[in-house]
Design an enzyme around this catalytic site. Structure first.
Site, short mmCIF file in Angstrom:
data_model
loop_
_atom_site.label_atom_id
_atom_site.label_comp_id
_atom_site.label_asym_id
_atom_site.label_seq_id
_atom_site.Cartn_x
_atom_site.Cartn_y
_atom_site.Cartn_z
N PRO A 1 0.76 -1.37 -0.27
CA PRO A 1 -0.15 -0.11 -0.18
C PRO A 1 0.90 1.39 0.04
O PRO A 1 1.79 1.40 0.82
CB PRO A 1 -0.81 -0.21 1.29
CG PRO A 1 -0.04 -1.05 2.26
CD PRO A 1 0.59 -1.82 1.04
N ASN B 1 8.01 -5.70 -1.05
CA ASN B 1 7.74 -4.69 -0.06
C ASN B 1 6.47 -4.64 0.46
O ASN B 1 5.57 -3.90 -0.27
CB ASN B 1 8.33 -3.14 -0.61
CG ASN B 1 8.32 -2.19 0.24
OD1 ASN B 1 7.79 -2.32 1.21
ND2 ASN B 1 8.98 -1.00 -0.46
N ALA C 1 3.37 -0.98 5.02
CA ALA C 1 2.63 -1.32 6.13
C ALA C 1 2.20 -2.50 6.69
O ALA C 1 2.33 -2.93 7.86
CB ALA C 1 1.54 0.02 6.32
N HIS D 1 4.04 -4.95 8.98
CA HIS D 1 4.02 -5.06 10.39
C HIS D 1 2.62 -5.27 11.00
O HIS D 1 2.62 -5.49 12.16
CB HIS D 1 4.26 -3.38 11.00
CG HIS D 1 5.43 -2.77 10.19
ND1 HIS D 1 6.81 -3.04 10.35
CD2 HIS D 1 5.35 -1.78 9.36
CE1 HIS D 1 7.35 -2.45 9.42
NE2 HIS D 1 6.47 -1.48 8.99
N ASP E 1 1.07 -15.74 5.95
CA ASP E 1 0.56 -16.97 5.86
C ASP E 1 0.68 -17.63 4.62
O ASP E 1 0.92 -18.66 3.95
CB ASP E 1 -0.85 -17.28 6.29
CG ASP E 1 -0.75 -17.31 7.73
OD1 ASP E 1 0.33 -17.27 8.42
OD2 ASP E 1 -1.86 -17.04 8.46
N GLU F 1 12.44 -9.53 1.72
CA GLU F 1 11.73 -8.56 2.17
C GLU F 1 12.71 -7.29 1.85
O GLU F 1 13.87 -7.23 2.01
CB GLU F 1 11.65 -8.55 3.52
CG GLU F 1 10.81 -7.40 4.16
CD GLU F 1 10.79 -7.70 5.59
OE1 GLU F 1 10.54 -6.42 6.39
OE2 GLU F 1 10.49 -8.71 6.26
N HIS G 1 12.61 -2.61 1.83
CA HIS G 1 11.96 -1.25 2.25
C HIS G 1 13.08 -0.28 1.74
O HIS G 1 14.30 -0.36 1.77
CB HIS G 1 12.02 -1.33 4.00
CG HIS G 1 10.98 -2.46 4.20
ND1 HIS G 1 9.48 -2.50 4.11
CD2 HIS G 1 11.50 -3.52 4.85
CE1 HIS G 1 9.23 -3.51 4.71
NE2 HIS G 1 10.12 -4.17 5.13
N LEU G 2 12.50 0.83 1.22
CA LEU G 2 12.98 1.75 0.92
C LEU G 2 13.82 2.59 2.27
O LEU G 2 14.95 3.02 1.97
CB LEU G 2 12.14 2.88 0.27
CG LEU G 2 11.67 2.38 -1.15
CD1 LEU G 2 10.43 3.30 -1.49
CD2 LEU G 2 12.64 2.39 -2.33
N SER G 3 13.16 2.81 3.07
CA SER G 3 13.74 3.43 4.10
C SER G 3 14.26 2.37 5.21
O SER G 3 14.02 1.24 5.40
CB SER G 3 12.75 4.25 4.91
OG SER G 3 11.55 3.27 5.36
N ARG H 1 7.42 0.18 13.44
CA ARG H 1 7.96 -0.25 12.42
C ARG H 1 9.19 -1.35 12.61
O ARG H 1 9.65 -1.75 11.54
CB ARG H 1 8.35 0.77 11.45
CG ARG H 1 7.38 1.71 10.74
CD ARG H 1 7.46 2.82 9.82
NE ARG H 1 6.54 3.65 9.73
CZ ARG H 1 5.60 3.72 9.06
NH1 ARG H 1 5.49 2.53 8.18
NH2 ARG H 1 4.79 4.79 8.94
#
Length: 151
Positions: A9, A78, A81, A84, A91, A102, A104-106, A115
């Protein structure tokens, strides 16, 4: 080799959403760079973004294929949200039993405490975060290397 890239998202808002945190690259630019990198590696890549948890779960299940013949060999995800919060995405990843990384940009560990916890990381081949759009490139290289070594 076929790989799926899943974007969760709000990633459709990249380039305009908090550029100080997420950078100025658009999702389309990130996908285009990944597709170019995949082609250079001889890998087929499909990118998919959705804001809805169920749509991401459906796409993960599709990647698992039918009757032991997976539609994908691995996944870059990615989950944004949902990283978390989503037991359903976790699952689905476990059900299809495809290797995944996995992304993530940040740097999620340098952000708000909620987070810091990922529902995916303990089952991922690896987690790449904090390098902006380069996180995707690093994750792709790692996943391809892992799959080639396992072949």
């Amino acid at each position: 080799m076929r790989l799926l890239v899943l974007h969760g998202p709000n990633l459709n808002l990249l380039g305009q959403r908090e550029p100080g945190l997420y950078g100025s690259n658009t999702l389309a630019a990130i996908d285009a760079a990944l597709e170019q990198q995949a082609a250079a590696l001889g890998v087929e890549l499909t990118c998919f973004q959705n804001n809805h948890e169920g749509a991401l779960v459906d796409r993960i299940q599709e990647a698992g294929g039918q009757a032991g013949s997976p539609a994908s060999d691995g996944i870059l995800i990615n989950a944004a949200a949902y990283t978390h919060t989503s037991v359903a995405i976790r699952d689905a990843l476990l059900a299809v039993a495809l290797p995944f990384v996995e992304v993530h940009l940040s740097n999620t560990h340098a952000r708000e405490p909620f987070r810091h916890r990922s529902l995916l990381a303990d089952r991922a081949l690896g987690v790449v975060c904090g390098f902006g759009a380069t996180s995707y490139r690093l994750a792709l290289e790692g996943l391809v290397a892992h799959l080639r070594a396992s072949a």
